[in-house]
Structure formats: C-alpha cells, structure tokens
Design a protein around this motif. Structure first.
Motif, PDB file in Angstrom:
ATOM      1  N   PRO A 161       0.870  -1.163   0.012  1.00 15.26           N
ATOM      2  CA  PRO A 161      -0.075  -0.090   0.058  1.00 15.26           C
ATOM      3  C   PRO A 161       0.664   1.390   0.017  1.00 15.26           C
ATOM      4  N   GLN A 162       0.343   2.267  -0.636  1.00 17.48           N
ATOM      5  CA  GLN A 162       1.177   3.584  -0.878  1.00 17.48           C
ATOM      6  C   GLN A 162       1.059   4.238   0.757  1.00 17.48           C
ATOM      7  N   THR A 163       2.232   5.013   0.949  1.00 15.29           N
ATOM      8  CA  THR A 163       2.217   5.698   2.270  1.00 15.29           C
ATOM      9  C   THR A 163       1.361   6.951   2.121  1.00 15.29           C
ATOM     10  N   ALA A 164       0.705   7.489   2.989  1.00 12.06           N
ATOM     11  CA  ALA A 164       0.167   8.849   2.707  1.00 12.06           C
ATOM     12  C   ALA A 164       1.015   9.892   3.092  1.00 12.06           C
ATOM     13  N   PRO A 165       0.865  11.022   2.516  1.00 17.25           N
ATOM     14  CA  PRO A 165       1.790  12.172   2.780  1.00 17.25           C
ATOM     15  C   PRO A 165       1.575  12.654   4.047  1.00 17.25           C
ATOM     16  N   LEU A 166       2.824  13.170   4.838  1.00 24.80           N
ATOM     17  CA  LEU A 166       2.941  13.877   6.050  1.00 24.80           C
ATOM     18  C   LEU A 166       2.017  15.098   6.022  1.00 24.80           C
ATOM     19  N   LEU A 167       2.735  15.895   5.003  1.00 18.62           N
ATOM     20  CA  LEU A 167       2.179  17.254   4.658  1.00 18.62           C
ATOM     21  C   LEU A 167       1.695  17.237   3.300  1.00 18.62           C
ATOM     22  N   GLU A 168       0.488  17.874   2.947  1.00 14.62           N
ATOM     23  CA  GLU A 168       0.171  18.172   1.673  1.00 14.62           C
ATOM     24  C   GLU A 168      -0.369  19.456   1.492  1.00 14.62           C
ATOM     25  N   VAL A 169       0.292  20.300   0.735  1.00 15.23           N
ATOM     26  CA  VAL A 169      -0.170  21.647   0.295  1.00 15.23           C
ATOM     27  C   VAL A 169      -0.846  21.604  -0.987  1.00 15.23           C
ATOM     28  N   ARG A 170      -2.105  21.966  -1.095  1.00 11.87           N
ATOM     29  CA  ARG A 170      -2.780  21.940  -2.543  1.00 11.87           C
ATOM     30  C   ARG A 170      -3.418  23.374  -2.721  1.00 11.87           C
ATOM     31  N   ASP A 171      -2.851  23.919  -4.088  1.00 11.71           N
ATOM     32  CA  ASP A 171      -3.551  25.215  -4.707  1.00 11.71           C
ATOM     33  C   ASP A 171      -3.472  26.246  -3.695  1.00 11.71           C
ATOM     34  N   LEU A 172      -2.226  26.398  -3.386  1.00 14.61           N
ATOM     35  CA  LEU A 172      -2.003  27.450  -2.149  1.00 14.61           C
ATOM     36  C   LEU A 172      -1.668  28.847  -2.981  1.00 14.61           C
ATOM     37  N   ASN A 173      -2.622  29.696  -2.622  1.00 16.34           N
ATOM     38  CA  ASN A 173      -2.530  31.304  -2.935  1.00 16.34           C
ATOM     39  C   ASN A 173      -2.257  32.214  -1.834  1.00 16.34           C
ATOM     40  N   ALA A 174      -1.383  33.047  -1.717  1.00 12.68           N
ATOM     41  CA  ALA A 174      -0.996  33.855  -0.518  1.00 12.68           C
ATOM     42  C   ALA A 174      -0.902  35.311  -1.077  1.00 12.68           C
ATOM     43  N   TYR A 175      -1.245  36.281  -0.016  1.00 14.41           N
ATOM     44  CA  TYR A 175      -1.138  37.471  -0.143  1.00 14.41           C
ATOM     45  C   TYR A 175      -0.724  38.548   0.840  1.00 14.41           C
ATOM     46  N   TYR A 176      -0.059  39.449   0.287  1.00 10.39           N
ATOM     47  CA  TYR A 176       0.397  40.661   1.386  1.00 10.39           C
ATOM     48  C   TYR A 176      -0.433  41.751   0.945  1.00 10.39           C
ATOM     49  N   GLY A 177      -1.578  42.066   1.734  1.00 11.61           N
ATOM     50  CA  GLY A 177      -2.434  43.164   1.279  1.00 11.61           C
ATOM     51  C   GLY A 177      -2.926  42.703  -0.259  1.00 11.61           C
ATOM     52  N   GLN A 178      -2.628  43.814  -1.266  1.00 13.19           N
ATOM     53  CA  GLN A 178      -3.151  43.488  -2.632  1.00 13.19           C
ATOM     54  C   GLN A 178      -2.277  42.684  -3.324  1.00 13.19           C
ATOM     55  N   SER A 179      -1.239  42.596  -2.811  1.00 11.12           N
ATOM     56  CA  SER A 179      -0.153  41.918  -3.606  1.00 11.12           C
ATOM     57  C   SER A 179      -0.367  40.316  -3.470  1.00 11.12           C
ATOM     58  N   HIS A 180      -0.536  39.754  -4.547  1.00  9.12           N
ATOM     59  CA  HIS A 180      -0.509  38.350  -4.874  1.00  9.12           C
ATOM     60  C   HIS A 180       0.751  37.761  -5.148  1.00  9.12           C
ATOM     61  N   VAL A 181       1.346  36.809  -3.889  1.00 13.36           N
ATOM     62  CA  VAL A 181       2.527  36.288  -4.213  1.00 13.36           C
ATOM     63  C   VAL A 181       2.862  34.759  -4.194  1.00 13.36           C
ATOM     64  N   LEU A 182       1.814  34.085  -3.817  1.00 17.20           N
ATOM     65  CA  LEU A 182       1.887  32.673  -4.142  1.00 17.20           C
ATOM     66  C   LEU A 182       0.924  32.139  -5.215  1.00 17.20           C
ATOM     67  N   HIS A 183       1.231  31.631  -6.252  1.00 18.46           N
ATOM     68  CA  HIS A 183       0.235  31.348  -7.194  1.00 18.46           C
ATOM     69  C   HIS A 183       0.093  29.751  -7.461  1.00 18.46           C
TER      70      HIS A 183
END
Ligand code: ATP
Length: 234
Positions: A1-23
């Motif tokens: 069986p496949q092991t599951a990930p410990l951490l998974e980040v999906r479709d992360l977008n991040a912002y500082y105010g109006q500034s969109h920095v992670l796409h």
C-alpha cells in the motif's frame, strides 16, 4: 500500500495586502522525507513556510498534516500538531543566556532535553551562561534548531539555515540534520545554497515568482544541475 503524505499543500495562493505572491503552489512531504524549496530571493519560499504554519492568514488553498485539515488552524495549534518553524532571523533573545534561550519552550515528551541538546552541540554547553548576543551566527542557528526540537516535532521547517555561515559550520548543521533524518524527522528546507540543499534533500521544489516551476528528485540532480544553477542565479 502507498504511504500517505505527512504534509500536503494544495493550490495555495497567498497575499500581502493587494499583492498576490503565491500562485497555486502544490507540494507534499512524505514521512521521513527531507524536501528543499529552492529559488531566488523573493520567489515565495518564506511565504510558503509562513502559510503552512498559519502565520500568514491571507491565503486560499488546502493544507493537510497527517491526513487532517490544518488550513484554518491558528499557528499555536498548528505547532501543537507537530510542526516547528525556525525562521531565518533565528529569534535568539540577546538578553537571555544560551541556556535560558534553550529552555524557553518547555520540553515535551519525546522532545529534546537540555542534556541532549548539549550533547549534540557541546559548544552550547560551553557557552551556556553567555548571553545570546555573544553567540556566532552558526551557534545561534544551532541553538534555534535545538530549541524547537524540545517540542518533539514531526516536521521541521528551516528557513535558510546555512545563510551567512562559514563552510565548516554549514557542514556541522548538515551533519546534525542527517542525524535527525535518520531518527525519522521530516524536514522542509528553504535554501539558496545548492550544495547544502542537494547534500540533504530527497526532493527539490523550484520556486520562481511565486510558482513551483519544477521538481527534481535527488537521483536526477546530477543530470539537471545546469537547470538548477540557472534557477538560482541572479
Ligand atoms: P527570501 O529568501 O528573500 O526570503 P523568498 O523566496 O522566501 O525569498 P518571500 O520572502 O516569500 O520570498 O517573498 C515573496 C514575495 O513577497 C516577494 O516579492 C516579497 O517582496 C514579498 N513580501 C514578503 N514579505 C512581505 C511583506 N511582509 N509585505 C509585503 N510583501 C512581502
């Protein structure tokens, strides 16, 4: 069986105010894996760590840890799940002694004791009564890492641990991380030092302008070295 990930980040977008920095960042860490985030200054590596820890709240996407959704948890509860972050600035308090800095967070069951920290880094024992301000950059980095290990984390987030350190100290920090890996700790390593990152990491995520543009496994590094150097060059 496949092991599951410990951490998974999906479709992360991040912002500082109006500034969109992670796409739309996607990444995962398997149990026991060491993963690096590499890329130039300002590519979004630190922002990714802050988003995972819940320190930066202005973001969308999904983050799971051990299969559980931690996307909306405040950072103290993220930490309680077993994530520990060592920020680039290290946050050693200059008015406290080395021992006081080390013992600021309480040692939890399964976490590192003061004695264990002193065994791993005898220089910290020698300097135990010195103020934090008197430590070299390398000693501060060691202290910052062992301090977060007191809580017994499952995943360590390290932001440029090699930055500004002499090669011999970088080597020591690398040896320590190898030891931690053998004990099963998982690590996300933000780095601009390719030599250090490739010595340690099982996989590399390449960040450019807030996007993950490439993913390179350790066994592909030799063949892809020219690409990796190009991603990092200014
Ligand atoms: P570095 O090695 O410089 O930390 P990085 O890849 O970690 O680089 P980030 O620090 O995540 O990059 O920065 C991503 C983008 O967000 C950059 O354009 C940066 O200027 C911007 N940024 C970072 N912190 C802030 C902030 N507090 N306010 C506004 N913009 C920010």
């Amino acid at each position: 069986p496949q092991t599951a990930p410990l951490l998974e980040v999906r479709d992360l977008n991040a912002y500082y105010g109006q500034s969109h920095v992670l796409h739309g960042v996607n990444l995962h860490v398997m149990p026991g894996e060491v993963v690096s985030l590499i890329g130039r200054n300002g590519a979004g590596k630190t922002t990714t760590l802050k988003s995972i820890m819940g320190v930066l709240r202005s973001r969308t996407g999904h983050i799971t840890f051990g299969g559980q959704d931690i996307t909306r948890l405040p950072s103290n509860r993220v930490a309680a799940r077993g994530l520990a972050w060592v920020p680039e600035e290290r946050a050693i308090l200059s008015s406290l002694t080395v021992r006081e800095n080390l013992e600021l967070p309480p040692a939890r069951p399964g976490g590192w004791s003061t004695e264990r920290a002193f065994e791993a880094f005898p220089v910290l024992r020698e300097r135990g009564q010195h103020p934090g301000s008197k430590l070299s950059g390398g000693e501060q980095q060691m202290l910052a890492i062992v301090r977060v290990l007191r809580s017994g984390p499952k995943l360590l987030l390290l932001d440029e641990p090699s930055e500004g350190l002499a090669p011999v100290i970088v080597q020591r920090i690398g040896d320590m991380l190898q030891t931690l890996r053998r004990e099963g700790l998982s690590v996300i390593l933000v780095e601009q030092n390719l030599k250090f990152a490739t010595r340690l990491a099982d996989r590399h995520y390449v960040f450019v302008d807030g996007h993950v543009v490439d993913e390179v496994r350790a066994d592909e590094v030799e063949a892809r070295r020219a690409d990796l150097l190009r991603y990092l060059s200014v």
